[in-house]
Design a protein around this motif. Structure first.
Motif: not given
Length: 969
Positions: A630-658
């Motif tokens: 298939c040469n018309v399909s785009g990049n695979l889409q990542l679920s928003e809930s999974e992204v928000v969970d990972v980003v929230a954990q990282y932002m918590e660690k980033l602000n904890e250090k800074n």
């Protein structure tokens, strides 16, 4: 009556070209070049090949128009016919009038053309005088100078002592007899147009000694300007979602966060994904099966939705299935209100029932099964049932054909008998048409008649329902009485005459096999011919159903085309009953009324039909397998809930250090590479506010390490299981310690934001493309101000331009020019270019010449190349013929790995290019390199990159090809 007019006052303010008014600052060629008397007898001809479309506006969208044509030559008269396809011409020079006076010009062509003429020798004063079409669909025959009013110019006053600059533009598609010619005549009645020949034209300039990249002499006019590609393309709004702006495209311009702010934000962890196939034996070209795709968030609109009219592979349905049945299986039609007349009766139609008085005479007064009348016993699906309609039912010993073939559908038919022994298959592709045969009738009499013991003669009675049949006619298929009503267009009032009871039964009992309730095999979409013309034989080879129509509104569906009844069969047995036919009702399929056949009835459409549907996300059906189909399909889409969970954990660690100084403004881009056994790798790209003032860019790899036995239960779970070569996950100290997935920093997986990138391109005799590539690199430098890239051109003895001088003249941060002799060899050229790179800790990007780069290409290459870990093979979009980056019709090159980024040290470690096997050919060398890269233990990142295009081109005139000598006409 018309005295003509000077060219200076030709265009009034309201008539002036839109280009002149909309773009008044175009750098037009005002001063003509010095002219020589030796220029007479010819005109300059520029050819632009490999470009689809039939309109001149399509030519203006060409990337190389007007400065870099495919061919520069001359022509002796203004009448050209190359006998070629998909090209455009620009013919320009001077016209020398043979006398003073008023002249009219006319242009003829296939396809479109434009003739521009100046009021003097200056190209900047050119105005449109005559043209053929604007849409690409208009054309004329050769010499047809008066087909369109636009072809003929107004009378123009010319002087024989002056020369006038002219320009002729022509566009030809892939059809028709290509030609373009310009005629002129003195403005007198009844004079014919004559083609302008060599006696009255001259060159604008002599180009014979100039290199193809020398373009300063080419005139730029309102007809042909280098800016025309831009403003013409902007006039057409394209439907590609990918053209919408995206923060990813310019995020590299945002200042990066200080490296010290992100150090040690997360605990380190070993990064060793299970899908890496180091030391795993791979057969030649099998590496394609070990490349996996990454998921992205948010949607980058790389799915080519505007191309899915032609290619629906994204939906993973058979193209044949979609063509026949569409997407109706995803819809559930709502139940219509039940009508007592539409209950599931067999042969249920008011016109099929006997009148009350006649029923009493026949003794048929209940829906209970009765013994069939003797006249009806012999009506079957066999050859005997194919007899033409007689006025009285035949004797069992006499085989006669029914009027409509196997399934009788007129009022001539008797009751339907359900014989299990069919002489002719019901679902046959074409009806057999044997003549009457006593042998066939006798043989049928000897068959066991299990199904003929009882025949249902159905009569509607209030308060009663039809008893269930002991045997369905076709198991698993419901028969409904009135699926579609028919609208009477023309009809005749039926006359009532006393008729014999047997004749009445034959007329009134319609053994109709009515509309099937199942969707699919007998869908309306599969029918090709619903109403054959009178007297026409139309053989069919499919098993689809066809419709015939009862005069009182019942749709009759048979499994053989009604048109299979031949004209000879229709004529049989008509003689003695024609008088009675005229006295009775007009039979729907009696061919005595053939003149009414085509317009007798039409379908009634249910505009009120509604349906139910569930929300469907087809993205969830995709896996991260590198789908090469298939040469018309785009990049695979990542679920928003999974992204928000990972980003929230990282932002918590980033602000904890800074100390909490960062605020998340926007999630610009998240990319995930899945490993269901050990953990998922993410690239987080976040726009942050630092202390509420400064906006910074964070772009870091993180790793979500899974504990023992944990399976990824995200929306993108791979139904196909773990990758080939995956090993069993070993117990992790982190998973044992935390007992849940751990967000950590993967060791030795960080990218360098200022690493040098070397673009390596081998070339030979591609002047217009080489110049375009160099210009694109110069624009990239101007847009990014990033000096950390290098252009390496390996030139195989090009003779159409001075490549080294072009590099010197371009505004590039750095370049290297390497000259080689002999035939073009892509593998050898790439290897030679990489060998010039001394720093092993820099990135080499193996490149092609015909590429349009997005402004974030450097940033994209650096992010996805990690020394010892990652190589990068972005997927390029191949533009179709006539398409441009502003109108991106085409497809993703899912099979190609020729555009490849890798660290120089890793490239040397895997052995570089295979220059032995791929010496005199190219194609496959990229797959062979991919095999060795994967076997060395590297991952290959595979993503569709926005605004990353491969221009359409043919192989004519490329590299080592030679042209055939033209035959002399």
């Amino acid at each position: 009556q018309n005295d003509g007019q000077d060219l200076d006052g030709w265009f009034s303010r309201g008539q002036r070209s839109d280009r002149a008014t909309t773009h008044p600052k175009l750098n037009l060629t005002k001063q003509a070049l010095p002219w020589n008397e030796q220029y007479k007898g010819k005109a300059n001809l520029h050819v632009f090949e490999d470009w689809c479309g039939g309109a001149v506006r399509h030519l203006r969208k060409n990337l190389h128009f007007p400065l870099f044509p495919h061919t520069r030559t001359t022509v002796k008269k203004l009448a050209v016919s190359p006998k070629w396809k998909n090209y455009g011409l620009r013919i320009f020079g001077y016209i020398h009038p043979f006398k003073d006076g008023d002249f009219q010009f006319s242009v003829a062509s296939d396809d479109n053309s434009e003739f521009w003429l100046s009021s003097d020798e200056s190209p900047s004063n050119s105005r449109l005088a005559a043209f053929v079409g604007k849409l690409g669909t208009e054309w004329t025959a050769p010499g047809e100078f008066t087909k369109f009013s636009s072809q003929v110019s107004k009378p123009l006053r010319l002087m024989s002592s002056r020369r006038y600059y002219f320009e002729l533009l022509h566009k030809q598609d892939d059809r028709g007899s290509d030609h373009v010619e310009v005629g002129w005549r003195v403005f007198l009645p009844s004079l014919k147009f004559e083609v302008i020949d060599s006696s009255y034209i001259s060159l604008y300039t002599d180009e014979s000694s100039l290199k193809m990249n020398h373009v300063e002499h080419i005139p730029q006019t309102l007809a042909s300007h280098s800016g025309s590609y831009l403003w013409e393309a902007q006039q057409d709004e394209h439907g590609a979602d990918m053209l919408k702006s995206d923060p990813r495209d310019t995020f590299f311009l945002t200042p990066a966060i200080e490296a010290s702010r992100v150090e040690n934000v997360l605990v380190p962890c070993a990064y060793s994904p299970t899908y890496v196939v180091k030391d795993f034996p791979i057969a030649r070209y099998q590496g394609l099966q070990f490349v996996y795709l990454s998921f992205v968030y948010p949607n980058d609109f790389t799915r080519l939705t505007h191309m899915e009219t032609e290619n629906k592979c994204f939906y993973r349905e058979s193209p044949l299935y979609l063509e026949k049945f569409g997407f109706y299986k995803y819809m559930k039609m709502d139940e219509e209100e039940e009508d007592p007349r539409q209950r599931a009766f067999l042969f249920l139609n008011p016109d099929n029932f006997l009148e009350e008085e006649e029923e009493e005479e026949e003794g048929v007064d209940s829906p209970e099964p009765t013994d069939p009348p003797s006249e009806a016993k012999e009506k079957s699906f066999g050859p005997v049932a194919e007899a033409k309609g007689k006025e009285t039912l035949p004797d069992p010993g006499k085989g006669e054909e029914d009027e409509l073939g196997l399934l009788a559908s007129s009022k001539h038919a008797g009751a339907l008998s359900l014989q299990p022994h069919l002489s002719v298959p019901i679902f046959g592709g074409k009806a057999k048409t044997p003549g009457p045969s006593k042998t066939a009738a006798t043989r049928e009499d000897k068959k066991p008649q299990k199904a003929q013991e009882k025949v249902y003669v159905t009569r509607l009675q209030l308060g009663k329902r039809k008893a269930p049949a002991q045997e369905p006619v076709f198991p698993g298929i419901f028969l409904y009485p009135k699926p579609l009503k028919k609208v009477h267009l023309r009809s005749r009032t039926p006359q009532k005459h006393p008729i014999a009871s047997s004749k009445l039964r034959a007329r009134r009992m319609l053994p109709s096999l009515l509309a099937l309730g199942t969707e699919g095999l007998f869908s309306r979409e599969t029918r090709e011919d619903t109403t054959p013309g009178p007297g026409r034989t139309a053989a069919t080879t499919d098993y689809n159903s066809s419709e015939v129509t009862h005069s009182e509104g019942t749709r009759v569906t048979s499994f053989l085309k009604m048109s299979e009844t031949t004209a000879s069969q229709q004529e049989e047995g008509r003689g003695q009953e024609e008088e009675e036919e005229e006295e009775e009702e007009v039979s729907d399929y009696s061919y005595e009324t053939g003149e009414l056949q085509q317009s007798w009835l039409e379908d009634s459409i249910n505009w009120q039909r509604t349906f139910s549907v569930s929300s469907v996300d087809f993205e969830l059906l995709r896996s991260d397998w590198n789908d090469l189909r298939c040469n018309v399909s785009g990049n695979l889409q990542l679920s928003e809930s999974e992204v928000v969970d990972v980003v929230a954990q990282y932002m918590e660690k980033l602000n904890e250090k800074n100390g909490g100084i960062y605020t998340l403004l926007r999630i610009v881009n998240v990319e995930k590479r899945r490993d269901t056994a050990r953990g998922n790798r993410y690239l987080l790209e976040l726009e942050l506010a630092e202390r509420g003032q400064r906006t910074v860019r964070l772009s870091e790899y993180v790793y979500v390490l899974l504990h023992q036995g944990k399976q990824d239960d995200s929306a993108e779970a791979n139904p196909e299981g773990p990758a080939l070569g995956a090993t069993e996950p070993q117990p992790s100290t982190w998973s044992i310690l935390y007992g849940r997935p751990v967000l950590c920093r993967p060791l030795r997986l960080s990218w360098k934001q200022d690493v040098m990138v070397h673009f390596v391109v081998p070339v030979k005799n591609q002047a217009r493309w080489v110049q375009q590539f160099i210009s694109d690199m110069a624009r990239l430098y101007g847009a990014t101000k990033d000096a950390n890239f290098n252009v390496i051109l390996v030139d195989f003895d090009s003779d159409d331009m001075d490549v080294e001088k072009a590099l010197q003249d371009a505004r590039l941060p750095r370049y290297q020019y390497l000259r080689r002799t002999g035939n073009f060899e892509r593998s050898a050229g790439l290897q030679a270019g990489v060998d010039t790179v001394e720093d092993g800790h820099s990135i080499v990007f193996l490149c092609d010449l015909h590429i349009h780069f997005p402004p974030n290409i450097l940033d994209s290459i650096r992010k996805h190349c990690v020394e010892g870990k990652l190589a990068y093979a972005p997927i390029v979009m191949r533009l179709s013929c006539g398409s441009s980056p502003r109108e991106p019709n085409g497809y993703w090159e899912v099979n190609g790995f020729g555009l490849f980024g890798i660290y120089k040290s890793d490239f040397d470690r895997v052995g570089g290019m295979n220059t032995e096997e791929f010496r005199d050919r190219w194609g496959g060398e990229d797959w062979e390199l991919l095999d060795r890269v994967l076997q060395s233990g590297l991952e290959v990142e595979r993503l569709r990159l926005r605004n990353f295009y491969h221009y359409y081109h043919s192989k004519r005139g490329m590299w080592n090809t030679r042209s055939k000598k033209l035959p002399k006409d």
